[in-house]
Design an enzyme around this catalytic site. Structure first.
Site, mmCIF file in Angstrom:
data_model
loop_
_atom_site.group_PDB
_atom_site.id
_atom_site.type_symbol
_atom_site.label_atom_id
_atom_site.label_comp_id
_atom_site.label_asym_id
_atom_site.label_seq_id
_atom_site.Cartn_x
_atom_site.Cartn_y
_atom_site.Cartn_z
ATOM 1 N N ARG A 1 40.109 55.897 -7.334
ATOM 2 C CA ARG A 1 38.956 55.801 -6.450
ATOM 3 C C ARG A 1 39.101 56.832 -5.339
ATOM 4 O O ARG A 1 40.214 57.137 -4.907
ATOM 5 C CB ARG A 1 38.874 54.410 -5.823
ATOM 6 C CG ARG A 1 38.398 53.335 -6.777
ATOM 7 C CD ARG A 1 38.197 52.018 -6.061
ATOM 8 N NE ARG A 1 39.439 51.419 -5.635
ATOM 9 C CZ ARG A 1 39.926 51.442 -4.416
ATOM 10 N NH1 ARG A 1 39.251 52.032 -3.434
ATOM 11 N NH2 ARG A 1 41.065 50.868 -4.121
ATOM 12 N N HIS B 1 36.949 40.524 -2.680
ATOM 13 C CA HIS B 1 37.956 41.187 -3.525
ATOM 14 C C HIS B 1 39.072 40.173 -3.797
ATOM 15 O O HIS B 1 40.163 40.282 -3.261
ATOM 16 C CB HIS B 1 38.487 42.405 -2.749
ATOM 17 C CG HIS B 1 39.307 43.347 -3.563
ATOM 18 N ND1 HIS B 1 40.167 44.248 -2.985
ATOM 19 C CD2 HIS B 1 39.403 43.553 -4.896
ATOM 20 C CE1 HIS B 1 40.752 44.967 -3.930
ATOM 21 N NE2 HIS B 1 40.315 44.567 -5.088
ATOM 22 N N ASP C 1 39.980 40.000 -10.009
ATOM 23 C CA ASP C 1 39.686 41.044 -9.017
ATOM 24 C C ASP C 1 38.554 40.691 -8.057
ATOM 25 O O ASP C 1 38.614 41.077 -6.902
ATOM 26 C CB ASP C 1 39.342 42.346 -9.759
ATOM 27 C CG ASP C 1 39.403 43.578 -8.870
ATOM 28 O OD1 ASP C 1 40.312 43.662 -8.022
ATOM 29 O OD2 ASP C 1 38.535 44.464 -9.016
ATOM 30 N N TYR D 1 36.208 58.328 -13.559
ATOM 31 C CA TYR D 1 37.280 57.333 -13.391
ATOM 32 C C TYR D 1 36.650 55.948 -13.145
ATOM 33 O O TYR D 1 35.751 55.811 -12.295
ATOM 34 C CB TYR D 1 38.209 57.715 -12.217
ATOM 35 C CG TYR D 1 39.072 56.543 -11.827
ATOM 36 C CD1 TYR D 1 40.156 56.179 -12.633
ATOM 37 C CD2 TYR D 1 38.766 55.748 -10.735
ATOM 38 C CE1 TYR D 1 40.913 55.060 -12.341
ATOM 39 C CE2 TYR D 1 39.516 54.617 -10.427
ATOM 40 C CZ TYR D 1 40.587 54.282 -11.234
ATOM 41 O OH TYR D 1 41.324 53.162 -10.955
ATOM 42 N N SER E 1 44.937 46.394 -3.105
ATOM 43 C CA SER E 1 45.310 46.945 -4.411
ATOM 44 C C SER E 1 46.834 47.101 -4.474
ATOM 45 O O SER E 1 47.467 47.383 -3.467
ATOM 46 C CB SER E 1 44.664 48.316 -4.605
ATOM 47 O OG SER E 1 43.292 48.244 -4.303
ATOM 48 N N ALA E 2 47.381 46.903 -5.680
ATOM 49 C CA ALA E 2 48.824 47.095 -5.945
ATOM 50 C C ALA E 2 49.721 46.059 -5.262
ATOM 51 O O ALA E 2 50.851 46.349 -4.900
ATOM 52 C CB ALA E 2 49.270 48.506 -5.569
ATOM 53 N N CYS E 3 49.224 44.840 -5.067
ATOM 54 C CA CYS E 3 50.065 43.753 -4.551
ATOM 55 C C CYS E 3 50.227 42.648 -5.591
ATOM 56 O O CYS E 3 50.622 41.530 -5.259
ATOM 57 C CB CYS E 3 49.480 43.177 -3.267
ATOM 58 S SG CYS E 3 49.708 44.233 -1.839
ATOM 59 N N ASN F 1 48.475 55.083 -11.690
ATOM 60 C CA ASN F 1 47.221 54.307 -11.698
ATOM 61 C C ASN F 1 46.598 54.278 -13.102
ATOM 62 O O ASN F 1 45.393 54.164 -13.256
ATOM 63 C CB ASN F 1 46.234 54.906 -10.683
ATOM 64 C CG ASN F 1 45.060 53.987 -10.409
ATOM 65 O OD1 ASN F 1 45.202 52.761 -10.437
ATOM 66 N ND2 ASN F 1 43.881 54.557 -10.181
ATOM 67 N N SER F 2 47.433 54.402 -14.140
ATOM 68 C CA SER F 2 46.886 54.293 -15.501
ATOM 69 C C SER F 2 46.426 52.850 -15.719
ATOM 70 O O SER F 2 46.948 51.911 -15.098
ATOM 71 C CB SER F 2 47.920 54.713 -16.536
ATOM 72 O OG SER F 2 49.141 54.052 -16.325
ATOM 73 N N ARG F 3 45.460 52.674 -16.594
ATOM 74 C CA ARG F 3 44.752 51.383 -16.659
ATOM 75 C C ARG F 3 44.579 50.858 -18.074
ATOM 76 O O ARG F 3 44.521 51.630 -19.026
ATOM 77 C CB ARG F 3 43.343 51.571 -16.069
ATOM 78 C CG ARG F 3 43.324 51.970 -14.608
ATOM 79 C CD ARG F 3 43.514 50.767 -13.736
ATOM 80 N NE ARG F 3 43.606 51.094 -12.335
ATOM 81 C CZ ARG F 3 43.231 50.259 -11.364
ATOM 82 N NH1 ARG F 3 42.745 49.076 -11.646
ATOM 83 N NH2 ARG F 3 43.366 50.597 -10.107
ATOM 84 N N LYS G 1 33.302 47.771 -8.436
ATOM 85 C CA LYS G 1 33.440 47.907 -6.987
ATOM 86 C C LYS G 1 32.085 48.175 -6.317
ATOM 87 O O LYS G 1 31.828 47.690 -5.217
ATOM 88 C CB LYS G 1 34.420 49.028 -6.654
ATOM 89 C CG LYS G 1 35.809 48.851 -7.257
ATOM 90 C CD LYS G 1 36.485 47.597 -6.781
ATOM 91 C CE LYS G 1 37.920 47.527 -7.297
ATOM 92 N NZ LYS G 1 38.578 46.286 -6.895
HETATM 93 C C1 OXD Z 1 41.387 48.328 -6.906
HETATM 94 C C2 OXD Z 1 41.045 48.043 -8.304
HETATM 95 O O1 OXD Z 1 41.652 49.475 -6.562
HETATM 96 O O2 OXD Z 1 40.858 46.865 -8.625
HETATM 97 O O3 OXD Z 1 41.401 47.373 -6.119
HETATM 98 O O4 OXD Z 1 40.940 48.982 -9.095
HETATM 99 MN MN MN Z 2 40.625 45.564 -7.002
#
Ligand code: OXD
Ligand code: MN
Length: 591
Positions: free
Chosen positions: A78, A235, A284, A206, A257-259, A374-376, A215
């Site tokens: 993002r 969120h 999410d 992306y 994010s990332a927690c 940040n690969s998904r 989002k």
């Molecule tokens: C974020 C996501 O960045 O969910 O929060 O991708």
């Molecule tokens: Mn998120």
């Protein structure tokens, strides 16, 4: 897609037809395809994406129904600096958002979009955010020239003709336009027009920037609509805790994010919690509205997960490992010679050789990461072994507790409970999280991320806090509000808490508090568990002293914390509800 379905609208809605016509005239695609959301359509689109080189079919023996995608290396996350909230007045967007006047942004984007789909197909993607028939569900239509977006929207939303059926002849839908352009950062804008229920995203492919239901609609536009219509777009993950006697309690939790949001939403309780189950409703986003019985009801507007891959393994998230073992699109992970995927933190050894996320040869000696951090994965929620059936219930689920949390190596205890709703709003509003070494600002620095909504609130954050405070008047039985921190460290820099499945112990205390079953001690910062009310059984080697260290409240650290919180409050001073200023004063007086 067949020649017969090309160009044939599957709706007679005049507003939709007129708008699509306008966009076709602007973008000038070679052809227009109206998605119906059928299985046959998905099959055909997947085949087309493989033929065009957008996707690689992965080894069907190892990963049945899975595909691989690489994004442009300049387009992997993002982009907050390119994300705009375009309201008539800048003050409506507030100091935490980038702003441009709608007329100027529309002019800029029309210029960029003009003729941009020559030689390409424009796909009309109708979708629902929320279960069909729910009073909270919203209709969106995304016009895109990216087949990857169409396929991802087919996973992340309830996509197809059903959305036109819900819309009928009305005009209450989100207008989304996505033009890939040349995927160049200089021409990248993610622009929201909340007053027009419109999103235009250009120059990116992306997920977070272009899957416009997520989002953009579900949070930025959603939060704006929520304030007008009396609900909350958050969120937050949503989970159901099932006790051995069958009792189900629903919790919503916000983390930056990332927690570990996805991990918590799919957590498997440890062996000591025999008979307990965690069911996922969402990982999410939560849309929450007061119900007729005076409780706060939540739905997950999404139908799939767009989760971070690195670090996912059978310890951190066994359910996710099952979920992504089939029918998943992988983006920017590493590709092995036998068409399997790999990422840092996956179970087992690294492959001797593979292609990294950029397509370059990679070996374990390489300095770069094989998978982008940040690969998904993009996977349907229906494939989650612990998906709660209630995820499809149009009424949603009644929320008993709201949890806020961040990544903090000091100051913040493992868990504490707010004294009341406004105090809980204060905990959410002052939430902070440490940035990782990779983020601008440097490791360890705490970034304030109120309710984990800093990048996602579609209007002035001060008004957002006011909306949260006002919501209390409409909820007769408000959820209890808690704060958690799995990441506290000791003086040697080691984590004090094992985390992962053991977080169930915290969840259980929270559930017990909601049902009036667990004791708590009053402290200056809120209610905290004591070793008698907090279940430490079956956690060998973990002592009461360690628990006390985890829960310690250090006055010096707290005074520093309250001063640091001021940074955001100063930024928002003109619209900051006085209730939050009073909460701060009370906290200072208590510590
Ligand atoms: C974020 C996501 O960045 O969910 O929060 O991708
Ligand atoms: Mn998120």
């Amino acid at each position: 897609m067949t020649k017969e379905t090309l160009g044939r609208p599957n709706t007679s809605n005049k507003t939709v037809l007129k708008w699509v016509d306008e966009i076709v005239k602007l973008c000038k695609p070679d052809q227009v395809y109206w998605c119906d959301g059928s299985k046959a359509e998905r099959k055909a689109l997947l085949a087309e994406a493989v033929e065009k080189g957008v996707l690689i079919k992965l080894n069907p023996k190892k990963l049945p129904g899975c595909y691989y995608h690489r994004s442009n290396p300049n387009d992997v996350a993002r982009v907050e600096q390119a994300t705009f909230i375009c309201t008539e007045n800048q003050d409506e967007a507030g100091p935490t958002n980038n702003w441009m006047a709608p007329k100027d942004m529309y002019a800029k984007l029309r210029g960029l979009a003009a003729g941009s789909m020559r030689g390409r197909t424009l796909y009309v993607v109708p979708y629902l955010m929320g279960p069909p028939g729910s009073p909270l569900t919203k209709v969106g239509i995304e016009l895109t020239d990216s087949i990857y977006v169409v396929l991802s929207m087919g996973v992340m939303t309830r996509m197809g003709t059903l959305a036109f059926e819900q819309l009928g002849e009305g005009d209450g839908f989100n207008r989304g336009l996505h033009c890939m352009l040349d995927v160049h950062p200089d021409r990248r804008y993610i622009a929201h027009f909340p007053q027009d229920n419109t999103v235009i995203s250009v120059g990116s492919n992306y997920g977070g920037n272009v899957l416009l239901g997520k989002k953009c609609l579900a949070l930025r536009i959603g939060s704006y609509l929520g304030r007008q219509e009396g609900w909350l777009a958050e969120h937050m993950l949503i989970l159901g805790v099932e006790a051995p006697n069958g009792e189900k309690t629903y919790l919503a939790a916000a983390f930056p994010s990332a927690c570990g949001k996805t991990n918590l939403a799919m957590m498997i309780p440890p062996p000591a919690f025999k008979g307990w189950k965690i069911w996922t409703i969402g990982d999410d986003i939560a849309w929450m509205k007061p119900g007729p019985d005076g409780r706060l009801y939540a739905i997950n507007p999404e139908a799939g997960y767009f989760g971070v891959v690195p670090g996912t393994n059978s310890k951190s998230n066994p359910n996710a490992m099952q979920l992504i073992s089939h029918d998943t699109i992988y983006t920017n992970v590493a590709l092995t010679p036998d068409l399997d995927v790999w990422w840092e933190g996956k179970d087992g050894p690294a492959p001797k050789e593979c292609l990294d996320w950029r397509g370059n040869k990679w070996t374990p000696e390489s300095k770069e990461k094989a998978a982008h951090p940040n690969s998904r994965f993009t996977a349907p929620m229906a494939n989650n072994p612990m998906l709660a059936p209630e995820a499809n219930d149009p009424h949603g689920v009644p929320i008993s507790a709201i949890i806020f949390g961040g990544r903090r190596s000091d100051t913040i205890p493992l868990v504490f409970q707010s004294f009341n709703w406004v105090h809980g709003v204060y905990l959410g509003a002052t939430m902070g999280s440490e940035m990782t070494a990779a983020a601008v600002g440097g490791a360890g620095q705490v970034r304030r991320d109120p309710m984990a909504m800093l990048p996602f609130c579609g209007y002035n954050m001060g008004d957002y806090f006011r909306h949260w405070i006002n919501m209390r008047k409409h909820i007769k039985y408000p959820p209890r509000i808690f704060h958690v921190n799995w990441f506290r460290k000791n003086a040697q820099g080691h984590f004090l808490w094992p985390g992962f499945g053991e977080n169930m112990r915290v969840i259980k205390w929270i559930v017990d508090r909601c049902h009036g079953r667990a004791d708590a001690d009053e402290t200056p910062i809120g209610w905290v568990p004591n070793p008698k009310s907090f279940d430490l059984n079956g956690l060998p080697g973990f002592t009461v002293e360690q628990f006390e260290q985890l829960q310690a409240i250090n006055e010096e650290e707290w005074r520093r914390e309250v001063l640091m919180q001021d940074e955001l409050f100063m930024k928002l001073h003109s619209r900051l509800p006085k209730e939050l200023i009073f909460q701060r004063e009370l906290l200072l007086a208590r510590t």
